[in-house]
Design an enzyme around this catalytic site. Sequence first.
Site, PDB file in Angstrom:
ATOM      1  N   THR A 104      -3.085   1.195  -3.276  1.00 54.75           N
ATOM      2  CA  THR A 104      -2.144   0.419  -2.462  1.00 54.75           C
ATOM      3  C   THR A 104      -2.919  -0.501  -1.519  1.00 54.75           C
ATOM      4  OG1 THR A 104      -0.474   2.142  -2.501  1.00 54.75           O
ATOM      5  CG2 THR A 104      -0.370   0.572  -0.664  1.00 54.75           C
TER       6      THR A 104
ATOM      7  N   ASP B 166       4.986   6.225   0.648  1.00 55.45           N
ATOM      8  CA  ASP B 166       4.949   5.889   2.074  1.00 55.45           C
ATOM      9  C   ASP B 166       4.879   4.391   2.331  1.00 55.45           C
ATOM     10  OD1 ASP B 166       2.177   5.982   1.011  1.00 55.45           O
ATOM     11  OD2 ASP B 166       1.645   5.421   3.059  1.00 55.45           O
TER      12      ASP B 166
ATOM     13  N   GLY C 294      -3.057   6.167  -0.383  1.00 52.60           N
ATOM     14  CA  GLY C 294      -3.338   7.504  -0.894  1.00 52.60           C
ATOM     15  C   GLY C 294      -2.082   8.101  -1.482  1.00 52.60           C
TER      16      GLY C 294
END
Length: 322
Positions: free
Chosen positions: A154, A185, A206
């Site tokens: 990401t 997230d 992550g």
Amino acid sequence: MTYGIIATWAMALEGVSDAAKNLANNGTIADNIEAAIKNIEDFPFYKSVGYGGLPNEEMIVELDAGFMNGDNLDIGAVAGIQDFANPVSIARALSTERLNNVLVAEGAAKYAQKKGFERKNMLTDRAMIHYKNRFKENSQTIQPDIVPYRGHDTVGVVGLDRAGSIVSATSTSGLFMKRAGRVGDSPIAGGGFYADSEVGAASATGLGEDLMKGCISYEIVRLMRDGLSPQEACEQAVNALETQLIKRKGTVGDLSVVAIDKNGDYGCATTIANFSFVVATDKIEPTVFIANRVAGKTNHEQANKAWLENYIQTRTAPLIEK
């Protein structure tokens, strides 16, 4: 006044380099973070962001993005959007709306279509080869269920401009072979991104399912508000979340974060080996650093030419369907 920008992963070097030139000439951080992320979204060899991003279990590319303006705390985000070229730009547009700041799937697509954002088939031939090879690997296991691949990159970018404005933004295609509709997230304010121009900003990459449990980007900014440096805040937030998850669940996924404060100081913390990030400030030329954790502290070393060449070569090497 100072300026600075920091981004996850070496793939952001070109975008950060362009942004640094513009920030030095009084460009706005909002414009330059959006441009830096669009540069990554448009490059087909970055397989966890935008065009060329790896698909979900149904071989559909679903994209997530978030954008936060630290001046007024406005946020915008999209999740599970399909067939639009630059989700970060859609997220930024949503941050200017009074209501309806977070849109998902069909609703996000309808908004993007109405606003004239570019439609594009985001599934590349290269991504299909990745999918088919992974599917064959899964089918040969004792339990042939599709298991999401957890390694992904990401992009998260945070920074400030000479006017003192601070922004945080993210973009991702999420876990490779994730369930349809899965959201991590990255588009979650406080999880994947957070910005406050009175303090600083942070972003995370992550395993989203674990990162969001600690509201980690917000936590880093909160710790900086309490007086910690960006580096101290990143390390404390990562170490605390990792400790809690291991204590309560017995396991934890990859956790990596970057941050910058209103003075242009930056920080990074990670639980993985050889995590890369890019920094440029009025004192530092655009530079790729490699982060590794030793005894609970993250050390940063500048990447050498051989490392950078290998990074690009491994990501652009030809693929063969197995």
